[in-house]
Every structure is written in C-alpha cells, then in structure tokens.
Write an enzyme that holds these catalytic residues in place. Sequence first.
Site: not given
Length: 648
Positions: A562-563, A573, A610, A405, A298, A539, A441
Amino acid sequence: MERTFAVRVRDGLHARPATQFVKLAKSFASDITIICNGQTASAKSAVKLMLLGIKENDEATLRVNGDDAPDALSALSTFLQNPSAGEVVLPKAEAAAAPAPPGAPKASDQKADDGVTGIAASEGTGLGPSFAFFPPVLKIERQVASDTEAEISRYRDAVSSVTTAFARNKERSGAESDTIAIIDALIDVAQDAEFAEEIEAAIRGGQDAASATMSVGTRLTENFEAMDDPYIRARGEDMRSVTRQIVLALIGQSDVSLADVTSGSVVVADEVTAWDLAKANMSDIAGIVCRKGAATSHVAIMARAYGIPAVLGVPVSAEQLAASKAVGLDGATGRVFLDPDGVVRSRLEEAITRENQESKALEAYRKVEPVTSAGVRVEVAANLGSLAEIPSALEAGAMGVGLFRTEFLFMERKTLPSEDEQADVYTRLAEAFAPYPVVIRTLDIGGDKPISGVDFEHEDNPFLGWRGVRMCLERPDIFKPQLRALLRASVIGNVKVLVPMIADGSEVQEVRNLFAECQDELQQEGVAFGTFELGVMIETPAAVFLAAELARQVDFFSIGTNDLTQYVMAADRLNPKVASLNRTEHPAVLNAIASACNAATAAGIWIGVCGEAAARQDLIGFFIKNGVTELSMSPTSIPRAKRAITEL
C-alpha cells in the site's frame, strides 16, 4: 479549550465511527461540542452528531470545557484524524442511496417477469419461495397525558425493555462481529440523551409517551433521509427501527418477526432493518429483496457478513413484491426475478450450484498448507488489528499472522497501554497461532494516525513526516515498553518483530541497540524473555534502493504494497484524483518489489508481502516467482489465495 482541524475519518462520521466517537466523548466529564458546516451538536449525542453530516476532509472544531478538557481534546481529535476509525468495507457494488441506480429502468418500464434491477448489496445467487415481510404501519392517535411523570416513566421503561432485547440478540450463538457492532449502534441511538430529552419535553408539553416518541422519531428519521451523504441517509433506517420498537413497547404490541421465516425462503419487503434481521435465523434466509435500502445500510452489511445474497432499492411496488410466490436474485448484478419462468429458474439454479461448488472447493483449502507445482511452500497468513479477529483468522485457515498492527492498541485509548497490557496481548496472540509464526509490527503512527500521549505537530504531508520508526526512536519512553513487551511474549517461540518506515540502515541498528538495553533490564529484573527474528518493512523507495545493505542487518523483509505503491508513484493512496496512478501492478512498483526480492534471496533471508496486493489473484504468481514465501491478507481472502498458489 478548542481545536480546529480537518476530519480524516474515511467517508466521514457515519453510524459506527459516530457511535465510537460518542462512547469516547462520554468517557470524559467535560462538556464537549463539535462545530461543523455552521452547525453545532453535543459530542455525546450519536443522533445529533450524525445529523451534522460530517464528511471526510470537512473542517471541524472541538470545544471542550471541564477538568479533563486537555485529555478529552487530545483523545477526540486523535479519533477524528484517524482515517480508519470505524471503518466499514463496502462491496464492489456502488454505494448508492435507496432509489434505483442511475440508468436502471423505471418500474413502469419493466415487467417483473423479465427481471428488474436494484442495488447490488450482497453477492451471491438466491432462489426460493417468497416470505412477505410487511409489518403494519403504526397509527398512533395523540392523547393528552394526564400524569406527565408517569408517562415519562413509561417511556424510560420502554427504552430499557427495547435495549435489553437488543443486547440479548448480541449473545445469540453465531452472531457475527459486524452484527454485534450494528446492534451496539442501535442501542446507542435508543439511549441517546438528546433523543430522550426531546421526547420527554414533548411529554411535558402534554403528549402521551407513544405519540411523543413517534413524532420525534419520525422527524429525526426524515432529517436523516434528507441528507446528501448516503451513509448518513441510510441511518434513517436505524432511527425508524428504534422508534418503532419503543412505540410498540409503549402500546404493548409485538412486531411481526423474521424469526418465522421458512427455511430456504427469500425475504421480500419494503424495508428490512438491522433489528429485524437480528431476530432471524440467518441460515434459513436464501436471499433478501427490498424496495428501500442502500449498499451502505446495516442490513446490507449484515447480509454480507452472513453470505446472504441481497438486492435493495428494487423499483417495484409493494403489491408486486407481496404478491410474488417465488423470487430469484443475483446479488452481484442487482437483478431480481419475481416468479421466474422455467428458463430463468434453471439459470439461477445453475449459478447456485456453481457457487456452492466454489464454496465447497474453497472449504477444502482452509487446512491446506499450499505448495506450488514446483514444490515451493508458501505461508498464507492473516493481517490483524486486534485479538477479537483471531477466531475468524483461525476459521479461515490462517497459517499464522503476517501483520499484527499494534497501533490499534494505542489509538482507541485515552492513555498509553502499559508494558504489562501489551505483553498480555502479544502473548495471547502468539499462543493462539502457535506453532505458526506471528509477525508483530512495532508502533506505526504519525500525523495521519495520532495517539493520545504524543503531541504531533501539524504536518502538511504526514505520510512523509514524523511517523513509524522515526517517531519511536525519538520517544524511547513509548518505544521501550513495547520492545520489552515483545521480548516477554517471545518466550512462546513464534514471535517475529517487524519495524515500519525504515529508510536508513542506521535506524535498524538503533532498534537493535534499544532491544539490547531492554534485554539487559529484563535480565536484571529476573523477567523471562525470548529471542525473535527482526524484520523491516519494505515500503519506502529508500528501503528498496538499500535492500542489499538492509538484508545483511535483518532476518526478513515484509513488503507493504500500500505505502510502497504510493511512495513509488508519488500518488496519495487516499486521493481519488490520482487513483489511476496508485496501482501495485504498475511496472515501476513491480520493479521495486522484484529488486527487494532479489536482495532478500541473495542474502538468504525470507521475504513476505503484507499489503492488500498479497491477496490479488493476478499478482500472487509474480510474488512467488520472485521469491516471496509468505503472503498475508484479510482472513476472508485466505482460502482463495491458497487455491491460487496450489494451481500455479
């Protein structure tokens, strides 16, 4: 009732996901236990839960008994199958444990004057007089408790005093969200029911409160530190810190405090806990050097949040650290210099000057609306998951939101959010960034990101299953309240709606039909609503191949790198074994992106990016060259991306 499944929480149940999981479990009346690796623990005890050492992909069983068992089982299993639950982003440095990294010279082989190597925990260069922070070891003599109930009452009062002090530090001006989350985790450890039960049992066995707390806390700390997983092992720091604070409260002593740090000093210590750091004026600290600790601890997370260079696990003796008059450190490489000579000091000072210049240079870009030398204006927006992230995005200079999101509104709840709740969130988001656009989205969930209220059957590959728009179109009872909420928020005038997982043009038409139904309903009810642009995520390979057709049906594209990368490369991924294939810069992925851009340009619609690649300095030029006019990323990356655009 019980259910067995694979845990999908990324990196397993370390401190923050464990804390969040326990809070969720405590919201139900049922008795809840979790079984993993042949061990059983209460789901309502953060300490015992973390000691199970549950890792990503471990098989776990939830056993629930009580009136609300079905709801509890659904909500808790949903949490454990969410990869990003409690996610903590680590630095590039290796997330190693407290000992020095493999290959680092041993203390006996090094001269402190020449520099030693520890664990790079927080980037940046530091140099300053040393502030030796070595709290005295607590020596608690066991005493016989003459009045058991009085000792238990003293223990409970001490816990209350400590947690009140913890909570007070959350309210300090300038407290970062990471710091607040860490303090919440410490409070949960202090208030843990099973921790208290063990201490009170020891008191009833004849021990006084202070020695009972010390013995139970020390044993649990040692249990944490014996774990293989570095995340779980680092929680020994938290257990030891909480134990110390409760014992000090019991014996009526105050601890040494980092509140006394002289401005510009480098803190040198055997160990610095999150609680120690929470009491300091962070702007006074030029660096942190500790013999113990890890990049997952931490204190490392807090140092990164405040931009303080830190090196942990430094292989020198406590005597050497305490005797140093000045300390220099490089938080990126893990190098530490005790009482550096003139040459080393000059090098460190030059590095600090460069970093300060870099920081000031980036500061100038926060309010810039970047334009390339060819005159192309590019919007640099933020990727957000909650309203709590708005201040950091505005501070970073976000030109709106490129991806909100909405699944996070659904995933951390026992029940589905109402239309009114959603409308309120979307409206507040739009108002915060107006007149800049906010791209919201629609619900993007599936077997890998389930929610309460939706029964997801087991899928061998949820990334290729019933997810995103596919699920939403089959569940209008869930989808239409969201669409109505989006229409209501659109009165602000800057809302854009983005639909995920599109693979066919008919899906776009079905979404438009549902929006039309919602508009008719709201009009009949006399509820105000606005207009918006409708876009789709690019995507899936299907969306790339159909880009020309889709571009005629929508107002914009947003590329989810990413996708898209994992689908183009057929490389999960989340699977490290195929990480070498999961590269956005692969020619196949770049060709797919260029193809979608060409279709958008031909149709006269705008296109954004994005995914994580939007912030990559090596790809920004490629995106803009191909017609991208919006890049959306984490807030911390925004100033650097703006500078990269203006320098193209």
